[in-house]
Write a protein that holds these residues in place. Structure first.
Motif, PDB file in Angstrom:
ATOM      1  N   HIS A  19     -28.237 -60.197  -4.355  1.00 57.17           N
ATOM      2  CA  HIS A  19     -28.672 -61.368  -5.130  1.00 57.17           C
ATOM      3  C   HIS A  19     -30.163 -61.665  -4.986  1.00 57.17           C
ATOM      4  O   HIS A  19     -30.585 -62.808  -5.076  1.00 57.17           O
ATOM      5  CB  HIS A  19     -27.826 -62.605  -4.780  1.00 57.17           C
ATOM      6  N   ALA A  20     -30.947 -60.639  -4.776  1.00 61.45           N
ATOM      7  CA  ALA A  20     -32.397 -60.808  -4.745  1.00 61.45           C
ATOM      8  C   ALA A  20     -32.977 -60.794  -6.157  1.00 61.45           C
ATOM      9  O   ALA A  20     -34.174 -60.906  -6.342  1.00 61.45           O
ATOM     10  CB  ALA A  20     -33.035 -59.707  -3.902  1.00 61.45           C
ATOM     11  N   ILE A  85     -23.871 -60.365 -15.488  1.00 67.42           N
ATOM     12  CA  ILE A  85     -24.478 -59.944 -14.224  1.00 67.42           C
ATOM     13  C   ILE A  85     -23.627 -60.431 -13.058  1.00 67.42           C
ATOM     14  O   ILE A  85     -23.109 -61.533 -13.070  1.00 67.42           O
ATOM     15  CB  ILE A  85     -25.920 -60.491 -14.138  1.00 67.42           C
ATOM     16  N   TYR A  86     -23.509 -59.577 -12.057  1.00 67.37           N
ATOM     17  CA  TYR A  86     -22.789 -59.816 -10.801  1.00 67.37           C
ATOM     18  C   TYR A  86     -21.268 -59.852 -10.957  1.00 67.37           C
ATOM     19  O   TYR A  86     -20.578 -60.352 -10.079  1.00 67.37           O
ATOM     20  CB  TYR A  86     -23.302 -61.066 -10.074  1.00 67.37           C
ATOM     21  N   THR A  87     -20.758 -59.286 -12.016  1.00 65.85           N
ATOM     22  CA  THR A  87     -19.316 -59.186 -12.174  1.00 65.85           C
ATOM     23  C   THR A  87     -18.801 -58.075 -11.272  1.00 65.85           C
ATOM     24  O   THR A  87     -19.315 -56.956 -11.309  1.00 65.85           O
ATOM     25  CB  THR A  87     -18.943 -58.861 -13.635  1.00 65.85           C
ATOM     26  N   SER A 161     -28.382 -52.123  -4.034  1.00 67.82           N
ATOM     27  CA  SER A 161     -27.495 -53.149  -3.486  1.00 67.82           C
ATOM     28  C   SER A 161     -27.608 -54.420  -4.320  1.00 67.82           C
ATOM     29  O   SER A 161     -27.605 -55.528  -3.798  1.00 67.82           O
ATOM     30  CB  SER A 161     -27.863 -53.446  -2.029  1.00 67.82           C
ATOM     31  N   ASP A 162     -27.756 -54.235  -5.608  1.00 66.60           N
ATOM     32  CA  ASP A 162     -27.803 -55.361  -6.530  1.00 66.60           C
ATOM     33  C   ASP A 162     -27.485 -54.840  -7.935  1.00 66.60           C
ATOM     34  O   ASP A 162     -27.332 -53.635  -8.142  1.00 66.60           O
ATOM     35  CB  ASP A 162     -29.182 -56.037  -6.505  1.00 66.60           C
ATOM     36  N   ALA A 177     -35.771 -60.090 -13.275  1.00 70.23           N
ATOM     37  CA  ALA A 177     -35.576 -58.719 -12.799  1.00 70.23           C
ATOM     38  C   ALA A 177     -36.805 -58.200 -12.058  1.00 70.23           C
ATOM     39  O   ALA A 177     -37.929 -58.612 -12.303  1.00 70.23           O
ATOM     40  CB  ALA A 177     -35.255 -57.804 -13.963  1.00 70.23           C
ATOM     41  N   ARG A 178     -36.526 -57.265 -11.172  1.00 74.79           N
ATOM     42  CA  ARG A 178     -37.588 -56.566 -10.448  1.00 74.79           C
ATOM     43  C   ARG A 178     -37.458 -55.089 -10.796  1.00 74.79           C
ATOM     44  O   ARG A 178     -36.352 -54.565 -10.905  1.00 74.79           O
ATOM     45  CB  ARG A 178     -37.459 -56.804  -8.952  1.00 74.79           C
TER      46      ARG A 178
END
Length: 189
Positions: A19-20, A85-87, A161-162, A177-178
């Motif tokens: 979650h960064a 996102i994050y599902t 890891s994201d 986003a990064r």
């Protein structure tokens, strides 16, 4: 990796999200990664066909098939209940093999954009097994591998890891986003 090396994904396998902020794969980074992956695949036994997992893996599959001058086939597979996102993935994958001919021989490359838990590539590989000739070898290639995955593709570029947003997807909100790091090498098990 032959299909016998893909094993069932443990029920507890879950994608890791720190979650960064989601990663963004830019078009320029994609082009660099595609070149690295193409070179790595060419260095081994020649590929005879590419099978792309739709929807996410089809851009990469098309580009690899064109670079390798081999036929492209499409498998429709649905794993995520939503594109949000994050599902977390459900672990249940439905696949439609109607885009794959009766028998594939030689070294077949199964392609997806990300190996999240490993469920999609494992289930698609199992479903493809009856369509592979006795001498066929199935290898798996992805752009990214989530660190929570129980499966290692044969080739991939980034361990993440994201969440990852790909150039062919709806971009995240501006500033969220990064960019992924510039790829320097292809990872292998």
């Amino acid at each position: 990796m032959t299909t016998s090396h893909l094993t069932g994904v443990p029920a507890r396998a879950r994608r890791v999200f720190d979650h960064a902020g989601p990663w963004q794969l830019t078009s320029a980074l994609y082009t660099t990664a595609l070149g690295l992956l193409t070179d790595a695949v060419r260095a081994g036994t020649p590929i005879t066909a590419v099978v792309g997992i739709a929807e996410g893996g089809m851009t990469l599959a098309r580009d690899l098939a064109a670079a390798l001058a081999v036929p492209l086939h499409r498998v429709a597979a649905r794993h995520n209940p939503t594109a949000a996102i994050y599902t977390q993935a459900t672990g249940e994958v439905a696949c439609d093999l109607s885009g794959v001919p009766g028998r594939l021989a030689g070294r077949v490359l199964l392609v997806d954009d990300i190996c999240g838990t490993g469920a999609t590539v494992t289930i698609v590989a199992d479903a493809l097994a009856p369509r592979l000739a006795a001498d066929a070898r199935l290898s798996v290639l992805t752009l990214c591998r989530n660190t929570g995955s129980a499966v290692l593709p044969d080739w991939w570029i980034w361990d993440v890891s994201d969440w990852v947003c790909f150039p062919w997807e709806q971009p995240p909100l501006r500033g969220q986003a990064r960019p992924l790091p510039v790829p320097r090498e292809v990872r292998t098990p």
